[in-house]
Design a protein around this motif. Structure first.
Motif, short mmCIF file in Angstrom:
data_model
loop_
_atom_site.label_atom_id
_atom_site.label_comp_id
_atom_site.label_asym_id
_atom_site.label_seq_id
_atom_site.Cartn_x
_atom_site.Cartn_y
_atom_site.Cartn_z
N ALA A 41 -38.66 17.60 -7.17
CA ALA A 41 -38.62 18.89 -7.88
C ALA A 41 -38.58 18.68 -9.39
N GLN A 42 -37.86 17.66 -9.83
CA GLN A 42 -37.82 17.38 -11.26
C GLN A 42 -39.19 16.91 -11.77
N LEU A 43 -39.82 16.06 -10.99
CA LEU A 43 -41.17 15.62 -11.37
C LEU A 43 -42.13 16.80 -11.42
N ALA A 44 -41.95 17.73 -10.49
CA ALA A 44 -42.84 18.90 -10.46
C ALA A 44 -42.67 19.74 -11.72
N ARG A 45 -41.45 19.79 -12.26
CA ARG A 45 -41.23 20.57 -13.49
C ARG A 45 -42.01 19.96 -14.66
N ARG A 46 -42.14 18.64 -14.66
CA ARG A 46 -42.85 17.96 -15.75
C ARG A 46 -44.36 17.97 -15.56
N ARG A 47 -44.79 18.20 -14.34
CA ARG A 47 -46.19 18.07 -13.98
C ARG A 47 -47.06 19.07 -14.74
N PRO A 48 -48.21 18.63 -15.21
CA PRO A 48 -49.12 19.58 -15.86
C PRO A 48 -49.80 20.47 -14.82
N GLY A 49 -50.48 21.46 -15.31
CA GLY A 49 -51.29 22.29 -14.43
C GLY A 49 -50.51 23.35 -13.68
#
Lengths: 337, 337, 337, 337
Positions: A41-49
């Motif tokens: 979930a944390q990685l998803a917050r940083r993810r572009p797009g």
């Protein structure tokens, strides 16, 4: 040189358009139970797009953990992980192989190394912050188990302060004009016990400053009253100590931002980080190539008009890494424990 | 924890009212000729008691060098040195043994260590910056031999910008009212070659931020356009590259402050550091003692109304240490040299 | 480069015939009560001139502590100390200024640094171990407060094993013939709890090896059965685990020397260190000077015929430093403590 | 804690039966051209299952490089790589989940971490040396480009010295009796320039000792005349300097093993490492489980009767890493280069 931290240490690797980015997290205490979905979930917050406000690049950003766990419990051994790069259309960057993009690290890398992976910025890409978010997400879960929370949010975008809507408006406006904007993120760590941080070489705010300035596009760091407080009088910014109903020493104000003499005092740790506008813009800019020949460059392809939305989880990650590290190091402060 | 630097490393020791402060400088390359008078001159700039603007404490601040030199040439072995404390009238501090001075590190030290040398702030005193000035003075001389200069100066005191006279006036006014003021120091490093600094864990500006935030009373760090630049558009702050008459790549502006992607680009390195007002003031402030009993505290004795005049040489020292360290570390960046 | 340790770290400085040797001990937990006489006693054990067996050089070897204590209790801040050099009759060494003494570091220092303090060996002198003994004496006292004891003793001198008298005889005989002898010291650390040491980069025996090999003249390190054990069969050196009357896991033998997989197992830690014969002898030896001119060198002045008697307390110091450091670092091994 | 090296640093991760082992190599200078086949060849030397003398475990041991290269040239950024584990039949180890194998790290890991991956030894398995071989293979190629060669070979196995055939016979004999043997490996580094290594905290032989003692089953380290030399007289082991026909300072013998005062002198660096017999043997051994219940354990499955054949390339790798690291660090020894 690619390591952050003293006890809890993350060493990262990876170029933007290589096979993968990743890292090794060393110094992880044994026996921490980790929720891998929360890491994702944390990685998803940083993810572009994710929205109209961020770049269209489609990164899956799934971390593959390779070591350091028995089930979902840390073993005390290093956590190795990789995040495969995908959608790395290198040909998008072919025309920039020898051009120096203004306000990018192209020339400085060439000066340092004499060789450079120009595709998507190579090692200087914001892509390299993904492993830091993984390390932050693990630190964050450990901290939460001790009642410590870290939260960041934008306080200014493109010179606009106020509501989220206003700040989003500033981004949208910049995008439409092919330009970009910067901003300021505030981060608060609450529940941090008094006593963490080292007095000279590892002052807590120096470690936080170093960690935050490791984020791409960061240009300034302040804590407590920061730059504005430099204009105040001593009598105006005194954090008067008192004893609360539990007998705990507190301060009536928090101009100090929760840190005195480099060591936490139990109040909220409050800091702000300034980010420059994204240098890659659609407006044509004059530059040179590596032979010094004049050229004009206008970005094509997928780029954020503003780093702030995606920088928020990275700021939280760096805060979590730093505070967790200081918390562990502090176990050695007293002989009798 | 009391060490600053990677190759060129200064480890300091000393409490304000102990026998001495001092340090060990490790990683000094052999063969640097040092002018000891110039080292003393830097220490003299930091020394209190020089003018009406600074504290009356009389510190001799003479560094005694104990190792690392053959005559005045560095041996490559560590430089040990001490600076004896004098005029340490500890009885001045007896009434503060158990009181927590507001905005000082008294409580945070107690929380961390469970024991504290209260005399003059002990390890948290600005006295501990004297060894850093010694390390800076040596680094500075080496840098000067390579055409690199470091200079700092106040740009704001007590909210006043403008002439030195105005800024001095702000200090005088604060002193008269028993209060104190903070300020902002700008520091410029010129002649730094392109290519120094490390890309992730040791970005040049992150190292500078960490070093500057190690100075007592520092609350903020920015480089290039810093916080103000967060309000600009990308098109407004583009440092357009060009090839100068010597074929060297330069930029037409320097919004980046001489650092791109954590690595110097050959332009002037420009940074600013915010300092809070001195917390020790003559105006009575409410506080508690270590048992939580309410008390009122008004500083007696000798204290600066403003750290800025004495912080200027310390800022220069930290800049010199950091840049010299990065310069040495950069010798390992390329295989073929 | 002049630092030993990770948490408990000693950084030393000093040349043999400079004003002083000394060091900074960082990472000392707060609240350890130190007996300064016991520190002096350890230094006295290392001091030359104590018997007919050691050099006649008269070193006072009194450590002056400059910081890090409130009374005799550690503050958690770094302990700075110096030991003044005295009786430094430099003229004794004038004839050796440009000569390369066989089996000394004269040539290797010149090759490294291009400059050298030839007086008494400069930085390569055994004099530089005195600060290590101070750091060891402090670590030792902390360890003793936890029931951990460190003891070293010679097991072989000049090829002679057996009684102390025999070994002393070997030294006396060497001295009479103007020659020198080496030897082997065994060191046992008892009471070390199971679980200290790190698995890969900081295996306890690797740290011990590194520390012991930092002592002048050390040529070999082994633990447990060591080199002799390489000739055994697996079935012959199995340390069979059992549960003792307190339910504690022990092993019936200790071929492993108290360390398995780099981590202590609660048995005695047993190691041996080999020292070469002192290279400075009265027998004339052929050599060259720094220009390559042939010369003959026979030591005059004061030199030990054997390092073993004085190396015993140094070995103990290095063991104490290393074990104390590992003990502190181990506080971060588990999340729940 | 899982990092080896100062400038050229390898941080490893991985458990024996997890998804992969791997590492990050930081501090790699830019511009080194690497032959990946030669890296694979080094890994193949370490790989089990190559002959009747080594374990039957089938490891593919192919390193996947994820970063740090442009084509086959180093970028100066960290090299991330993974080696997938295969043939990890965990069920082979189910019966050992709670048993403490004699002379293994099972109990010491439990004591340290309170949790353990028992499958194949987890982090304590020799499997974790594969990433070190990768780092060594890269260092080795760089060294070879400067004329520095590293070579290791067995000098004793199971107490047998002499021909390879004799030593192989000792292994075969041990295997037939369900037992195991240890041995001694000698390693020579030739072509190392004079002047590398640091005088106190980073003596070249201390770094080599630390690196070698990081290899599984290592029990002793010596260089030059080592333990045997402790029985010699000073006059017998003097390495007399002379000036060779090129005017280079050499020594007529090499009792010092190429290192004097912690710094290389240009002669061959010669060291020996002792390895214990493999503790996993088919002969039943008494032990306890983690509750202290008595048990008997006889190894089933695939195990080497001797580590020496596979340890040879690991010893070379550790030597190459250490010497390359010291060579880079030495670039900072002199100011004028």
């Amino acid at each position: 040189m690619n390591t952050i931290g003293t006890i809890y240490r993350i060493t990262t690797f990876g170029e933007s358009h290589g096979p993968a980015v990743g890292g090794v997290i060393d110094g992880v205490p044994a026996g921490i139970t980790i929720d891998f979905d929360a890491v994702a979930a944390q990685l998803a917050r940083r993810r572009p797009g994710q929205s109209a406000l961020t770049t269209a690049r489609n990164e899956s950003d799934a971390a593959e953990f390779l070591s350091g766990f028995l089930g979902n419990t840390t073993l005390g051994s290093p956590i190795g992980f990789i995040i495969r790069n995908s959608d790395t259309r290198s040909s998008d960057y072919d025309n920039m192989a020898r051009l120096y993009r203004p306000n990018h690290a192209d020339y400085s890398y060439d000066a340092k190394y004499g060789i450079r992976d120009h595709r998507g910025g190579g090692r200087s890409s914001a892509r390299v912050t993904a492993p830091l978010v993984v390390a932050g997400a693990i630190a964050r879960q450990a901290l939460e188990q001790r009642g410590i929370a870290v939260q960041a949010y934008p306080v200014e975008i493109g010179g606009t302060r106020g509501t989220i809507e206003d700040m989003e408006g500033a981004i949208t406006q910049a995008r439409r004009s092919g330009d970009s904007v910067g901003g300021i993120i505030e981060c608060v760590a609450s529940g941090v016990p008094a006593g963490i941080g080292e007095p000279i070489g590892g002052k807590l705010h120096a470690m936080l400053a170093s960690a935050m300035m490791s984020i791409n596009a960061a240009k300034g760091f302040e804590y407590g009253d920061g730059f504005a407080g430099a204009a105040a009088r001593g009598s105006e910014c005194a954090d008067l100590p008192y004893s609360d109903s539990d007998g705990r020493i507190r301060t009536r104000a928090n101009h100090s931002g929760g840190i005195q003499g480099g060591i936490s005092n139990g109040e909220d740790i409050v800091m702000r980080i300034a980010f420059k506008p994204v240098p890659t813009i659609a407006i044509p800019l004059e530059t040179v190539d590596s032979d010094g020949n004049a050229a004009t460059l206008a970005a094509r392809g997928r780029h954020d008009p503003c780093v702030i939305p995606r920088a928020v989880p990275i700021v939280e990650a760096m805060a979590a890494i730093t505070i967790f590290d200081a918390l562990l190091l502090n176990r050695c402060a007293k002989w009798n424990i």
